[in-house]
Scaffold this motif. Structure first.
Motif, PDB file in Angstrom:
ATOM      1  N   ILE A  19       0.869  -1.175   0.000  1.00  0.00           N
ATOM      2  CA  ILE A  19       0.000   0.000   0.000  1.00  0.00           C
ATOM      3  C   ILE A  19       0.908   1.227   0.000  1.00  0.00           C
ATOM      4  CG2 ILE A  19      -0.172   0.135   2.515  1.00  0.00           C
ATOM      5  CD1 ILE A  19      -2.967   1.003  -0.001  1.00  0.00           C
ATOM      6  N   GLY A  20       0.413   2.319  -0.592  1.00  0.00           N
ATOM      7  CA  GLY A  20       1.190   3.541  -0.628  1.00  0.00           C
ATOM      8  C   GLY A  20       1.541   3.930  -2.045  1.00  0.00           C
ATOM      9  N   ALA A  21       2.320   5.008  -2.170  1.00  0.00           N
ATOM     10  CA  ALA A  21       2.703   5.523  -3.485  1.00  0.00           C
ATOM     11  C   ALA A  21       4.039   6.231  -3.376  1.00  0.00           C
ATOM     12  CB  ALA A  21       1.638   6.480  -4.009  1.00  0.00           C
ATOM     13  N   TYR A  22       4.597   6.559  -4.532  1.00  0.00           N
ATOM     14  CA  TYR A  22       5.875   7.262  -4.572  1.00  0.00           C
ATOM     15  C   TYR A  22       5.849   8.295  -5.696  1.00  0.00           C
ATOM     16  CZ  TYR A  22       6.766   4.386  -8.667  1.00  0.00           C
ATOM     17  OH  TYR A  22       6.659   3.792  -9.899  1.00  0.00           O
ATOM     18  N   VAL A  23       6.737   9.260  -5.593  1.00  0.00           N
ATOM     19  CA  VAL A  23       7.001  10.207  -6.672  1.00  0.00           C
ATOM     20  C   VAL A  23       8.503  10.250  -6.862  1.00  0.00           C
ATOM     21  CG1 VAL A  23       6.705  12.563  -7.515  1.00  0.00           C
ATOM     22  CG2 VAL A  23       5.034  11.589  -5.948  1.00  0.00           C
ATOM     23  N   THR A  24       8.961  10.246  -8.111  1.00  0.00           N
ATOM     24  CA  THR A  24      10.387  10.368  -8.386  1.00  0.00           C
ATOM     25  C   THR A  24      10.638  11.602  -9.231  1.00  0.00           C
ATOM     26  OG1 THR A  24      10.300   8.997 -10.392  1.00  0.00           O
ATOM     27  CG2 THR A  24      10.723   7.868  -8.305  1.00  0.00           C
ATOM     28  N   GLY A  25      11.845  12.149  -9.091  1.00  0.00           N
ATOM     29  CA  GLY A  25      12.223  13.327  -9.856  1.00  0.00           C
ATOM     30  C   GLY A  25      13.536  13.898  -9.350  1.00  0.00           C
ATOM     31  N   THR A  26      13.786  15.152  -9.665  1.00  0.00           N
ATOM     32  CA  THR A  26      15.019  15.806  -9.246  1.00  0.00           C
ATOM     33  C   THR A  26      15.011  16.028  -7.735  1.00  0.00           C
ATOM     34  OG1 THR A  26      14.094  18.015  -9.515  1.00  0.00           O
ATOM     35  CG2 THR A  26      15.144  17.017 -11.455  1.00  0.00           C
ATOM     36  N   PRO A  27      16.190  16.235  -7.137  1.00  0.00           N
ATOM     37  CA  PRO A  27      16.219  16.550  -5.699  1.00  0.00           C
ATOM     38  C   PRO A  27      15.386  17.780  -5.362  1.00  0.00           C
ATOM     39  CG  PRO A  27      18.421  15.997  -6.475  1.00  0.00           C
ATOM     40  CD  PRO A  27      17.548  16.080  -7.692  1.00  0.00           C
ATOM     41  N   GLU A  28      15.378  18.758  -6.269  1.00  0.00           N
ATOM     42  CA  GLU A  28      14.599  19.966  -6.031  1.00  0.00           C
ATOM     43  C   GLU A  28      13.106  19.663  -5.991  1.00  0.00           C
ATOM     44  OE1 GLU A  28      18.539  20.935  -7.582  1.00  0.00           O
ATOM     45  OE2 GLU A  28      16.946  19.661  -8.395  1.00  0.00           O
ATOM     46  N   LEU A  29      12.639  18.800  -6.911  1.00  0.00           N
ATOM     47  CA  LEU A  29      11.228  18.422  -6.916  1.00  0.00           C
ATOM     48  C   LEU A  29      10.857  17.719  -5.616  1.00  0.00           C
ATOM     49  CD1 LEU A  29       8.455  17.989  -8.341  1.00  0.00           C
ATOM     50  CD2 LEU A  29       9.373  15.790  -9.150  1.00  0.00           C
ATOM     51  N   ILE A  30      11.696  16.783  -5.182  1.00  0.00           N
ATOM     52  CA  ILE A  30      11.397  16.016  -3.971  1.00  0.00           C
ATOM     53  C   ILE A  30      11.350  16.940  -2.753  1.00  0.00           C
ATOM     54  CG2 ILE A  30      12.140  14.131  -2.491  1.00  0.00           C
ATOM     55  CD1 ILE A  30      11.086  13.395  -5.387  1.00  0.00           C
ATOM     56  N   ASP A  31      12.320  17.836  -2.628  1.00  0.00           N
ATOM     57  CA  ASP A  31      12.313  18.779  -1.506  1.00  0.00           C
ATOM     58  C   ASP A  31      11.093  19.698  -1.567  1.00  0.00           C
ATOM     59  OD1 ASP A  31      14.604  17.783  -0.360  1.00  0.00           O
ATOM     60  OD2 ASP A  31      15.933  19.276  -1.270  1.00  0.00           O
ATOM     61  N   TYR A  32      10.751  20.120  -2.767  1.00  0.00           N
ATOM     62  CA  TYR A  32       9.597  21.007  -2.943  1.00  0.00           C
ATOM     63  C   TYR A  32       8.319  20.319  -2.492  1.00  0.00           C
ATOM     64  CZ  TYR A  32       6.295  24.151  -5.283  1.00  0.00           C
ATOM     65  OH  TYR A  32       5.274  25.021  -5.546  1.00  0.00           O
ATOM     66  N   LEU A  33       8.135  19.045  -2.896  1.00  0.00           N
ATOM     67  CA  LEU A  33       6.923  18.318  -2.516  1.00  0.00           C
ATOM     68  C   LEU A  33       6.866  18.085  -1.008  1.00  0.00           C
ATOM     69  CD1 LEU A  33       6.648  15.705  -5.421  1.00  0.00           C
ATOM     70  CD2 LEU A  33       5.283  17.776  -5.087  1.00  0.00           C
ATOM     71  N   LYS A  34       7.994  17.832  -0.398  1.00  0.00           N
ATOM     72  CA  LYS A  34       8.011  17.637   1.054  1.00  0.00           C
ATOM     73  C   LYS A  34       7.570  18.905   1.788  1.00  0.00           C
ATOM     74  CE  LYS A  34      11.592  14.057   1.221  1.00  0.00           C
ATOM     75  NZ  LYS A  34      12.995  13.735   1.612  1.00  0.00           N
ATOM     76  N   ASN A  35       7.770  20.044   1.158  1.00  0.00           N
ATOM     77  CA  ASN A  35       7.415  21.322   1.774  1.00  0.00           C
ATOM     78  C   ASN A  35       6.075  21.878   1.325  1.00  0.00           C
ATOM     79  OD1 ASN A  35       9.775  22.705   3.440  1.00  0.00           O
ATOM     80  ND2 ASN A  35      10.698  21.442   1.843  1.00  0.00           N
ATOM     81  N   LYS A  36       5.550  21.388   0.185  1.00  0.00           N
ATOM     82  CA  LYS A  36       4.354  21.983  -0.393  1.00  0.00           C
ATOM     83  C   LYS A  36       3.167  21.032  -0.562  1.00  0.00           C
ATOM     84  CE  LYS A  36       5.666  26.288  -1.358  1.00  0.00           C
ATOM     85  NZ  LYS A  36       4.918  27.492  -0.936  1.00  0.00           N
ATOM     86  N   ALA A  37       3.421  19.735  -0.630  1.00  0.00           N
ATOM     87  CA  ALA A  37       2.337  18.776  -0.879  1.00  0.00           C
ATOM     88  C   ALA A  37       1.588  18.507   0.424  1.00  0.00           C
ATOM     89  CB  ALA A  37       2.879  17.477  -1.462  1.00  0.00           C
ATOM     90  N   ARG A  38       0.386  19.008   0.534  1.00  0.00           N
ATOM     91  CA  ARG A  38      -0.354  18.939   1.790  1.00  0.00           C
ATOM     92  C   ARG A  38      -0.669  17.506   2.209  1.00  0.00           C
ATOM     93  NH1 ARG A  38      -2.693  23.694   3.462  1.00  0.00           N
ATOM     94  NH2 ARG A  38      -4.616  22.705   4.190  1.00  0.00           N
ATOM     95  N   SER A  39      -0.892  16.631   1.242  1.00  0.00           N
ATOM     96  CA  SER A  39      -1.200  15.242   1.583  1.00  0.00           C
ATOM     97  C   SER A  39       0.024  14.493   2.094  1.00  0.00           C
ATOM     98  CB  SER A  39      -1.803  14.513   0.381  1.00  0.00           C
ATOM     99  OG  SER A  39      -0.926  14.576  -0.734  1.00  0.00           O
TER     100      SER A  39
END
Length: 388
Positions: free
Chosen positions: A241-261
Motif C-alpha cells: 500500500i502507498g505511493a511514490y514520486v520520483t524526480g530531481t532533488p529539487e522536486l522532492i524537496d519542494y513536494l516535502k514542503n508543499k504537498a499537503r497530503s
C-alpha cells in the motif's frame, strides 16, 4: 437527510447502486468471495506478490523492528530509516535522482498536482485520467483543460492556445486503469519540450509490469530522463500500500514542503514499507514472474476474443470486455460469479456512459488450468445472455 434516501433510490433506478463484496480469502488466483470459491480475475495484484513468502516475512520483521504504526507524519515523528531506504531503492529502480513516499496513489496525485499548479496555471489532462488526477486538478484552482483520450493533435491545440498561462502541466495515466491502453508518451514528451510544459505520468499500473526491468511505462518507452514527474503506487504489482514520486532533488524537496497530503498525513506503517521493499527486490531479481504475467494476459485476451467478446487488441494485463448497457453488464458479472469467476462490472461514473464493461485482470500466478476453467464460465454466461 431525506435527500440521501432520494439519491439512493435514484441510483437503484438507474442500475448504478454499488455494494462491496466481502473477500474471505487472500488475493490469490482462487479465493473466497461472499462464501463462494471463485477464480479471481479482478485484482491489481498483477505479480501475485501479496502472497509471496518473502514479502510476508519482510512485513512481519518490519513490525517486530519498528512496531505497527509510524506514529506521526514524516515531518514530525514518523520518518523512519525504513522509509528512506525504500525511497532510495525506488529512485535507483526508476533511474531518478530522488523519491518521496505518500500514503496512497490518490493522496500522491492530490498532493503533487496542488503543489505544482495553482491560479494562473493550466493543467492539461487526458479525458480518461484517473479520478485522483481529476480531483487534484480541480482542487489546485488552476485552469483545467481536457484533451481527447490519447489524442496528441488535440493536446497540441490546447498547448498552442495556453501560452498565456504562467505554467503548464500535462498529466496522463501511463497505463489507463479501465481500458488497459498506453499513453503515447514519446509524442507527449516532444510536445512538452516544444511548448515548455511540465509532464507528469501516473505509472500506477505500469510499475512492475512494463519495461525491460519492470520499472514501468517510462522505461518501456526508454524515456527515463525525459519525464519531470513520475508517480506510481506500491499497491498493485508491488503488493503493498502507498505511493511514490520520483524526480530531481529539487522536486522532492519542494513536494516535502508543499504537498499537503504529505505534510499532514501519518507516514506509511512499517509493515507496508517492508512488504514494498521485498516486492521491489523480487521484481528486479525474479524476471520470470513478469514473463508469466504476460503469457497469461496474452492467452486470456486471445481466448476471450475467440469466444466473441468485444475486447480491444492492445496488450496489457487489463482486459476490458465492453458490454455498453449497464444492466446487461451487471447481469453478466452476476452470472460469472455464480459460475465461480469474480470479475465485477464497471459502470458510470467510473467509466463514461455507454461504455459499461467487465474489467478482467490476470495475475502471474494464475495457471492455465485456472484460465481455461474461467473461459468455460465466460462462454456459458455470455451465451446465456446473448452477449456472444
Amino acid at each position: 437527510m431525506k435527500f440521501l434516501v432520494h439519491e439512493l433510490k435514484e441510483l437503484y433506478r438507474q442500475n448504478l447502486f454499488r455494494q462491496t463484496q466481502r473477500l474471505d480469502g487472500p488475493q490469490s488466483p482462487r479465493t473466497v468471495i461472499e462464501g463462494k470459491e471463485c477464480i479471481l480475475l479482478s485484482s491489481n495484484n498483477y505479480l501475485g506478490l501479496t502472497e509471496h513468502p518473502e514479502v510476508k516475512e519482510t512485513a512481519k520483521k518490519a513490525v517486530e523492528s519498528w512496531g505497527s504504526g509510524a506514529g506521526g507524519s514524516r515531518l514530525t515523528t514518523g520518518n523512519y530509516a525504513l522509509h528512506e531506504e525504500l525511497e532510495q531503492e525506488i529512485a535507483q529502480f526508476k533511474k531518478s535522482a530522488g523519491a518521496v513516499l505518500f500514503g496512497s496513489g490518490y493522496a500522491a496525485n492530490l498532493g503533487i498536482i496542488q503543489a505544482l499548479a495553482g491560479r494562473g496555471d493550466a493543467i492539461i489532462s487526458d479525458a480518461l485520467n484517473h479520478a485522483s488526477i481529476i480531483d487534484g486538478a480541480r482542487l489546485s484552482r488552476a485552469e483545467v483543460k481536457v484533451y481527447r483520450h490519447r489524442d496528441t493533435g488535440h493536446l497540441e491545440e490546447i498547448l498552442a492556445k495556453s501560452r498565456d498561462n504562467r505554467r503548464r502541466l500535462i498529466i496522463t495515466d501511463g497505463v489507463f486503469s479501465m481500458d488497459g491502453d498506453l499513453a503515447p508518451l514519446p509524442e507527449m514528451v516532444a510536445l512538452a519540450e516544444r511548448y515548455s510544459a511540465m509532464l507528469m505520468v501516473d505509472d500506477a499500473h505500469g510499475t512492475g509490469v512494463f519495461g525491460r526491468r519492470g520499472a514501468g511505462i517510462v522505461e518501456h518507452y526508454g524515456l527515463e530522463d525525459k519525464i519531470q514527474v513520475q508517480m506510481g503506487t506500491l499497491s498493485k504489482a508491488l503488493g503493498s500500500i502507498g505511493a511514490y514520486v520520483t524526480g530531481t532533488p529539487e522536486l522532492i524537496d519542494y513536494l516535502k514542503n508543499k504537498a499537503r497530503s504529505f505534510i499532514f498525513s501519518t507516514a506509511l506503517p512499517p509493515a507496508a514499507v517492508g512488504a514494498a521493499l521485498a516486492a521491489l527486490r523480487i521484481v528486479q531479481r525474479e524476471t520470470e514472474i513478469r514473463h508469466k504475467l504476460w503469457r497469461n494476459a496474452r492467452y486470456l485476451r486471445a481466448k476471450l476474443i475467440e469466444l466473441g467478446y468485444n475486447i480491444p487488441t492492445y496488450e496489457s494485463p487489463i482486459i476490458p470486455i465492453f458490454i455498453g448497457d449497464d444492466e446487461k453488464t451487471m447481469r453478466l458479472a452476476l452470472a460469472l460469479r455464480d459460475g465461480g469467476v469474480f470479475a465485477p462490472g464497471i459502470r458510470p461514473p467510473t467509466v463514461p456512459r455507454g461504455t459499461s464493461r467487465i474489467r478482467v485482470t490476470v495475475m502471474a500466478v494464475h495457471t492455465l488450468e485456472d484460465l481455461d476453467q474461467a473461459l468455460l464460465v465466460f462462454n456459458r454466461a455470455g451465451r446465456q445472455l446473448n452477449i456472444i
